[in-house]
Design a protein around this motif. Structure first.
Motif, PDB file in Angstrom:
ATOM      1  N   GLY A 127     118.196  34.554 -18.827  1.00 37.25           N
ATOM      2  CA  GLY A 127     118.298  35.836 -19.521  1.00 37.25           C
ATOM      3  C   GLY A 127     117.382  36.891 -18.929  1.00 37.25           C
ATOM      4  N   LEU A 128     116.129  36.529 -18.755  1.00 41.05           N
ATOM      5  CA  LEU A 128     115.155  37.500 -18.255  1.00 41.05           C
ATOM      6  C   LEU A 128     115.469  37.885 -16.810  1.00 41.05           C
ATOM      7  CD1 LEU A 128     112.649  39.026 -19.033  1.00 41.05           C
ATOM      8  CD2 LEU A 128     111.283  37.162 -18.134  1.00 41.05           C
ATOM      9  N   ILE A 129     115.827  36.893 -16.002  1.00 42.48           N
ATOM     10  CA  ILE A 129     116.151  37.186 -14.594  1.00 42.48           C
ATOM     11  C   ILE A 129     117.321  38.159 -14.528  1.00 42.48           C
ATOM     12  CG2 ILE A 129     116.962  36.206 -12.425  1.00 42.48           C
ATOM     13  CD1 ILE A 129     115.632  33.615 -13.181  1.00 42.48           C
ATOM     14  N   LEU A 130     118.363  37.861 -15.321  1.00 40.52           N
ATOM     15  CA  LEU A 130     119.576  38.684 -15.227  1.00 40.52           C
ATOM     16  C   LEU A 130     119.323  40.096 -15.722  1.00 40.52           C
ATOM     17  CD1 LEU A 130     122.193  36.056 -16.393  1.00 40.52           C
ATOM     18  CD2 LEU A 130     121.956  37.024 -14.133  1.00 40.52           C
ATOM     19  N   ILE A 131     118.569  40.218 -16.811  1.00 41.51           N
ATOM     20  CA  ILE A 131     118.354  41.561 -17.356  1.00 41.51           C
ATOM     21  C   ILE A 131     117.392  42.354 -16.465  1.00 41.51           C
ATOM     22  CG2 ILE A 131     117.390  42.846 -19.304  1.00 41.51           C
ATOM     23  CD1 ILE A 131     120.135  41.721 -19.832  1.00 41.51           C
ATOM     24  N   ASP A 132     116.318  41.720 -16.029  1.00 40.93           N
ATOM     25  CA  ASP A 132     115.336  42.471 -15.242  1.00 40.93           C
ATOM     26  C   ASP A 132     115.815  42.742 -13.828  1.00 40.93           C
ATOM     27  OD1 ASP A 132     113.684  42.661 -17.303  1.00 40.93           O
ATOM     28  OD2 ASP A 132     111.923  41.823 -16.307  1.00 40.93           O
ATOM     29  N   HIS A 133     116.346  41.716 -13.185  1.00 42.45           N
ATOM     30  CA  HIS A 133     116.657  41.867 -11.763  1.00 42.45           C
ATOM     31  C   HIS A 133     118.133  42.134 -11.515  1.00 42.45           C
ATOM     32  CE1 HIS A 133     112.594  40.540 -10.737  1.00 42.45           C
ATOM     33  NE2 HIS A 133     112.717  39.761 -11.781  1.00 42.45           N
ATOM     34  N   GLY A 134     118.943  41.960 -12.552  1.00 40.50           N
ATOM     35  CA  GLY A 134     120.358  42.271 -12.390  1.00 40.50           C
ATOM     36  C   GLY A 134     120.705  43.588 -13.060  1.00 40.50           C
ATOM     37  N   HIS A 135     120.545  43.600 -14.399  1.00 43.31           N
ATOM     38  CA  HIS A 135     120.855  44.804 -15.153  1.00 43.31           C
ATOM     39  C   HIS A 135     119.878  45.931 -14.833  1.00 43.31           C
ATOM     40  CE1 HIS A 135     122.023  47.247 -18.612  1.00 43.31           C
ATOM     41  NE2 HIS A 135     120.742  47.372 -18.878  1.00 43.31           N
ATOM     42  N   PHE A 136     118.652  45.607 -14.628  1.00 45.54           N
ATOM     43  CA  PHE A 136     117.529  46.478 -14.283  1.00 45.54           C
ATOM     44  C   PHE A 136     116.748  46.986 -15.493  1.00 45.54           C
ATOM     45  CE2 PHE A 136     114.880  49.768 -12.709  1.00 45.54           C
ATOM     46  CZ  PHE A 136     114.514  49.303 -11.481  1.00 45.54           C
ATOM     47  N   GLN A 137     115.651  46.326 -15.744  1.00 49.19           N
ATOM     48  CA  GLN A 137     114.669  46.766 -16.735  1.00 49.19           C
ATOM     49  C   GLN A 137     113.331  46.141 -16.372  1.00 49.19           C
ATOM     50  OE1 GLN A 137     115.705  45.941 -20.802  1.00 49.19           O
ATOM     51  NE2 GLN A 137     116.647  47.954 -21.031  1.00 49.19           N
ATOM     52  N   TYR A 138     112.306  46.560 -17.081  1.00 51.44           N
ATOM     53  CA  TYR A 138     110.974  46.008 -16.809  1.00 51.44           C
ATOM     54  C   TYR A 138     110.494  45.160 -17.982  1.00 51.44           C
ATOM     55  CZ  TYR A 138     110.581  49.384 -12.969  1.00 51.44           C
ATOM     56  OH  TYR A 138     110.778  50.112 -11.824  1.00 51.44           O
ATOM     57  N   ASN A 139     111.370  44.296 -18.529  1.00 53.40           N
ATOM     58  CA  ASN A 139     110.948  43.492 -19.674  1.00 53.40           C
ATOM     59  C   ASN A 139     109.811  42.553 -19.347  1.00 53.40           C
ATOM     60  OD1 ASN A 139     112.867  44.201 -21.812  1.00 53.40           O
ATOM     61  ND2 ASN A 139     114.348  43.558 -20.282  1.00 53.40           N
ATOM     62  N   SER A 140     109.775  42.096 -18.094  1.00 56.54           N
ATOM     63  CA  SER A 140     108.782  41.074 -17.772  1.00 56.54           C
ATOM     64  C   SER A 140     107.369  41.629 -17.925  1.00 56.54           C
ATOM     65  CB  SER A 140     108.991  40.553 -16.366  1.00 56.54           C
ATOM     66  OG  SER A 140     108.992  41.611 -15.457  1.00 56.54           O
ATOM     67  N   VAL A 141     107.215  42.958 -17.855  1.00 55.44           N
ATOM     68  CA  VAL A 141     105.866  43.506 -17.999  1.00 55.44           C
ATOM     69  C   VAL A 141     105.378  43.333 -19.435  1.00 55.44           C
ATOM     70  CG1 VAL A 141     104.441  45.535 -17.764  1.00 55.44           C
ATOM     71  CG2 VAL A 141     106.295  45.147 -16.169  1.00 55.44           C
ATOM     72  N   SER A 142     106.189  43.828 -20.390  1.00 49.74           N
ATOM     73  CA  SER A 142     105.729  43.730 -21.775  1.00 49.74           C
ATOM     74  C   SER A 142     105.672  42.267 -22.224  1.00 49.74           C
ATOM     75  CB  SER A 142     106.624  44.546 -22.697  1.00 49.74           C
ATOM     76  OG  SER A 142     107.955  44.150 -22.552  1.00 49.74           O
ATOM     77  N   LEU A 143     106.684  41.500 -21.827  1.00 49.83           N
ATOM     78  CA  LEU A 143     106.666  40.086 -22.203  1.00 49.83           C
ATOM     79  C   LEU A 143     105.473  39.385 -21.555  1.00 49.83           C
ATOM     80  CD1 LEU A 143     110.452  39.182 -22.003  1.00 49.83           C
ATOM     81  CD2 LEU A 143     109.084  39.649 -24.010  1.00 49.83           C
ATOM     82  N   GLY A 144     105.179  39.771 -20.326  1.00 53.47           N
ATOM     83  CA  GLY A 144     104.048  39.172 -19.630  1.00 53.47           C
ATOM     84  C   GLY A 144     102.748  39.467 -20.338  1.00 53.47           C
TER      85      GLY A 144
END
Lengths: 474, 561
Positions: A122-139
């Motif tokens: 999910g995270l890979i597809l949304i961040d690196h596919g769809h394009f967002q920076y979720n990994s920052v806030s989640l990180g």
């Protein structure tokens, strides 16, 4: 017509070219209708940083007004690289550190946990596919959990403040953080050490917030405007097709049409609050690290299912804490993570990520099966339901072959998701019902999520009693 | 179960000289008993092998939308040719510049594929549709590579069974079998050449590894047949044919050795050599027969061996000739600078080198195809002699095979940089067995893989190739080091220095150079640097392997005596 990619690029353009007091205001240079900035200040600063680098490489990428809708191969590479670097700096180290600090686990288990968490599709597809920076806030949130689990409460609260100030959706996690820390203070006694700790934490949080918001503190109107942008209540109960209770219910009842927006807001607040309450009370009364993680899951899930203005991507906020307990309940965690990825299917299809979705999901399933042998861990004990089952078995004797039932349920659910994925990808919906497949997907996922919410609450509520029993026997 | 094995085993046991059997046996990777045991554990320990294979296949699926080279169009064209034309015209058709230049089996393979391809997109099967690459076409061609790789996966499994389980540790990650499976299945070179650049090396290497595994398992006839088939799929494997020929003659047709390990002609089995000959002839007849009947053999051969191409490929493969060219270039530059040479005469060969197909040497004598052939044969000979006079069982055969592949890579005519895989993949088998080979493997693989970088020159593939390379290299270093923890360091400081210097080289070539003013004046510099620098490493690895094989056989002989 554009999506999050253009939004992020536009924010770079705005933050680089406009003075800070215009970022959140509608001006002649900043049309808020066109992907206006609606994330907290840290996102804006991050955009500014990226924009400074973009300026060095190619000033056209962030030209005010002129760069709208800009897309080119090098620019894409640049944008993707910024996500990847953010991932490398914040999320990936957090995951690895978290897995290193897991207690009572072998090296092999730590490695496979880290692998599974990092491979969560999910995270890979949304961040690196769809394009967002979720990994920052989640990180940042993960760093918060990591610090709290090592008893560095102040650092943990700072990390979590950063997370909230990067994306306001992190508020989904705020209650467990709050309750856990509060519970900890209570435990130490509210008159002595506990009070000191409480004051320390409060000061830290206020300071962290102040630091993030400093440039906006010039006048009250600035702060209010940012808050208005962050919590846009005029956007409605839900957008698109999201796998929460409101969207699923509106298949039967058109809630949006029947009830006024104000009532919708109150209704969703009430439901969210009620579903959160047991977990939060439990956590405050008996703060434990394990309970904290489970509470993170169940609270985020409650928010996702019942709260106002939920995006399908918000399910990532539930997935992160589920990733954290994947070594404790591998079977259920894998199941949930698969469902959560599946729930975003309509979005992924829109982005042309079908192939990547299939590839990463199967890879994730393979890794989980290979490293945790999940199919052998379906007994009540493995699902952390021992104490619950002891109290319930007497009443429902036909549930005895529990592991088998669970396993077959899992297989049925996987097959259903696979078939639905295939159908949505290949078949054209009937003309009268163009949204048929997305609705199917969200209703199926929503049903799963409801069951998961029950499950996680049961584990959380019964667990504390169990641990107390253990202490007694010890 | 295995008649050949049984026969081989019983002969030395019953003979008056059981010593030779003992001398040969320990050299073997596998013996019947442990073979079975290894197979059992391989299947039972959590199913790691299927997980590895599935994992890499899914990674390959993720690479489907990436850049593909002209080889993609080459294979599409072959699909179209074999689908539409009768066999008699396959090797004459020349609408596209990418004419069919693989042996007949590969053409049949494309023909078979084309019958599935028509369900994806019939347009790709039109010969005139040059450079046609619809999404369905890409999907079909990519999936065909991924699915035919199943053969490679099977072959890797068979190879893993050949690895002795002596060193089995408690931890799965430290088992030689596991390391070997990862090194082969996740091989960086194969991944980028097949699944990004686009070629069908996977199943071809599968055939080769399978035949090697069969020889290890002493199913010689099967191994020979597989290799014969492989040769008729892609003729580049002829470079390693000497190893097969000599090994089969020496260790299969000659059933016994004398006491000192030398030849015993009386044990020559005419039955065996007839069988071998029959297999080779049958396979060749099946492949070339139709074309001989049609009288097209000369045309076919002229297509298969196009000597009109230059000594080196557009990008110099990192071999001896790359060094030779570089020395020539350097001498020319120095000569002009100090007025030894007349710049007028040299205008033709101005600094365009590395970009044109026909390369004129200015100072050193030009190299003819015949000269490269002589060099190749001479460089192969010692290893073949070694295999003939000091046979060391399948292990010696594998060493000889690698030396053949490396030698021909060093001296061959118009060698592609991809040909280095021919040495890297078999060397993986040796690397998990002995610390010495592991060190060699690390040098050869890292340099060889690095030399593949220029294959992918598009920006979006830059992070992919670098990260994949890092992933593979870091894994190979760490896994082999833990495997040979007791043997001390695998590389000496000079080798480590050499390999570390690849990092600044890459940074210079990919980041610094494009930003510098030389980019317009001397555009070939990065390719030249990469090629020459890697050539040094590969030459070193080749020499080191040669020395180790030749000296090792001497010591083994002494032991026997």
């Amino acid at each position: 017509m554009y999506g999050d990619y253009e939004a992020q690029r536009h924010w770079q353009e705005v933050t680089y070219n406009l003075p800070i007091n215009q970022w959140y205001f509608n001006t002649s240079d900043n049309n808020l209708q066109y992907w206006g900035l609606d994330y907290p200040p840290l996102t804006a600063y991050h955009s500014l940083l990226c924009a400074c680098i973009a300026k060095l490489i190619n000033p056209d990428w962030i030209g005010l007004h002129t760069s709208r809708g800009y897309e080119s191969q090098p620019h894409k590479l640049f944008m993707r690289a910024t996500v990847f670097i953010a991932d490398l700096l914040v999320y990936i180290p957090a995951v690895i550190m978290y897995c290193c600090y897991l207690k009572e686990t072998s090296t092999k288990k730590k490695v496979s946990t880290a692998l599974c968490v990092l491979l969560y599709p999910g995270l890979i597809l949304i961040d690196h596919g769809h394009f967002q920076y979720n990994s920052v806030s989640l990180g940042f949130a993960l760093w918060g959990v990591l610090f709290l689990s090592n008893n560095w409460d102040l650092l943990g609260s700072v990390a979590f403040c950063l997370a909230i100030n990067y994306k306001q959706m992190e508020l989904y996690h705020s209650l467990p953080f709050f309750c856990y820390l509060l519970g900890k203070c209570f435990k130490r006694g509210l008159t002595g050490k506990g009070l000191v700790l409480l004051i320390k934490i409060a000061v830290t949080v206020v300071a962290a917030f102040a630091m993030c918001w400093l440039p906006f503190c010039t006048e009250a109107e600035q702060i209010l405007q940012v808050l208005r942008r962050l919590f846009a209540i005029d956007r409605g109960l839900f957008e698109d097709k999201v796998a929460n209770i409101w969207c699923s219910l509106s298949v039967l009842i058109k809630i949006k049409n029947i009830i006024s927006p104000q009532t919708q807001l109150k209704l969703s607040f009430a439901f969210t609050f009620l579903s959160l309450l047991p977990a939060c009370i439990k956590l405050t009364l008996q703060p434990s690290l394990r309970g904290f993680k489970f509470a993170l899951v169940s609270c985020a899930l409650s928010f996702f299912l019942f709260s106002f203005q939920v995006h399908e991507k918000s399910v990532l906020l539930v997935s992160l804490p589920v990733c954290l307990i994947i070594n404790e309940i591998p079977f259920m965690a894998t199941w949930f993570l698969l469902v959560s990825t599946f729930s975003m299917l309509p979005l992924l299809l829109k982005d042309g990520l079908l192939l990547a979705y299939i590839g990463t999901t199967l890879a994730f399933l393979t890794v989980c099966t290979a490293s945790f042998s999940i199919f052998e861990k379906t007994s009540a004990e493995d699902l952390q339901l021992k104490s619950f089952s002891l109290s319930i078995w007497g009443y429902i004797p036909w549930l005895k072959p529990f592991p088998k039932i669970v396993k077959s349920l899992f297989l049925v659910s996987i097959t259903l998701m696979g078939v639905l994925s295939l159908i949505s990808a290949t078949l054209n919906p009937p003309q009268k019902l163009p949204d048929l497949f997305p609705i199917f997907v969200s209703v199926v996922s929503c049903l799963h999520f409801l069951i998961f919410l029950m499950y996680f609450n049961i584990v959380l509520l019964w667990d504390s009693r169990n641990s107390r029993n253990q202490k007694k026997t010890n | 179960m295995r008649p050949a094995t049984a026969a081989f085993r019983t002969v030395p046991a019953g003979s008056p000289l059981p010593v030779c059997a003992c001398a040969v046996a320990p050299q073997r990777f596998c013996q019947g008993g442990c073979d079975m045991a290894v197979a059992a554990t391989g299947g039972g320990s959590g199913g790691w092998f299927p997980a590895l294979a599935l994992g890499v296949s899914l990674l390959k699926c993720l690479l489907i939308p990436t850049y593909h080279s002209t080889d993609f169009e080459v294979h599409r064209n072959w699909l179209a040719i074999t689908h539409n034309l009768p066999v008699s015209q396959w090797y004459y058709e020349a609408t596209s510049e990418w004419t069919l230049d693989y042996p007949p089996f590969f053409a049949w393979f494309e023909c078979a594929l084309s019958h599935i391809a028509k369900y994806f997109d019939p347009e790709m099967l039109v010969i005139q549709n040059l450079n046609y690459a619809s999404y369905a076409t890409v999907l079909f061609q990519r999936l065909s590579v991924i699915l035919t790789d199943t053969l490679f996966i099977y072959a890797v499994r068979e190879c893993c069974r050949c690895v002795s389980g002596k060193r089995i540790g408690k931890d799965l990650l430290e088992k030689p079998m596991f390391v070997l499976a990862v090194l082969l299945l996740w091989n960086f070179g194969l991944l980028i050449v097949d699944h990004i650049h686009f070629q069908y090396n996977g199943f071809l290497f599968g055939l080769m590894l399978l035949s090697v595994a069969r020889l290890f398992q002493e199913r010689h006839l099967e191994g020979a047949a597989l290799f014969a088939v492989l040769l008729h799929f892609k003729h580049i494997y002829i470079y390693v044919a000497p190893a097969y020929g000599v090994y089969l003659l020496r260790s299969y047709c000659l059933t016994e050795n004398k006491a000192d390990g030398s030849l015993k002609w009386s044990s020559f089995s005419f039955l065996r050599i007839t069988l071998l000959g029959l297999i080779v002839c049958l396979v060749s007849a099946l492949s070339l027969g139709p074309f001989i009947v049609l009288g097209q053999l000369p045309q076919l051969i002229s297509r298969l061996f196009p000597f009109k191409r230059g000594l080196c490929h557009a990008y110099w493969a990192p071999n001896f000739w790359a060094l030779y060219n570089a020395v020539d270039k350097a001498l020319a530059v120095i000569g002009v600078k100090y007025k030894f040479l007349d710049p007028e005469k040299m205008q033709k060969a101005a600094m365009t080198g590395g970009l044109v197909q026909e390369f004129q040497h200015t100072v050193l004598p030009s190299v003819t195809p015949f000269a490269t052939l002589i060099c190749t044969v001479v460089s192969i000979l010692p290893s073949v002699f070694c295999l003939w006079f000091k046979p060391q069982g399948p292990r010696g055969f594998l060493q000889c095979l690698i030396l053949c592949a490396l030698s021909s890579f060093m001296f061959g005519w118009h060698v592609h940089e991809k040909a280095i895989l021919l040495a890297i993949l078999p060397l993986s088998l040796l690397s998990v067995q002995r610390a010495k080979d592991a060190g060699l493997y690390l040098i050869l693989t890292t340099t060889g893989h690095f030399s593949l970088f220029p294959l992918l020159f598009t920006a979006p593939e830059l992070p992919i190739k670098i990260l994949l390379m890092l992933l593979f290299t870091v894994y190979s270093f760490s896994s082999l080091r833990t495997l040979f923890r007791k043997n001390g360091p695998l590389l000496n400081w000079l080798e480590i220095l050499y390999l570390t210097a690849l990092v600044p080289l890459e940074i210079f070539c990919e980041i610094v150079f494009p930003l510098s003013p030389w980019k317009l004046k001397l555009p070939f510099i990065p390719l030249l640097l990469t090629s020459v620098y890697c050539a040094l490493g590969i030459t070193y690895a080749w020499l080191k392997l040669y020395v180790s094989v030749l000296t090792e056989s001497a010591t083994v002989r002494q032991k026997v005596e």
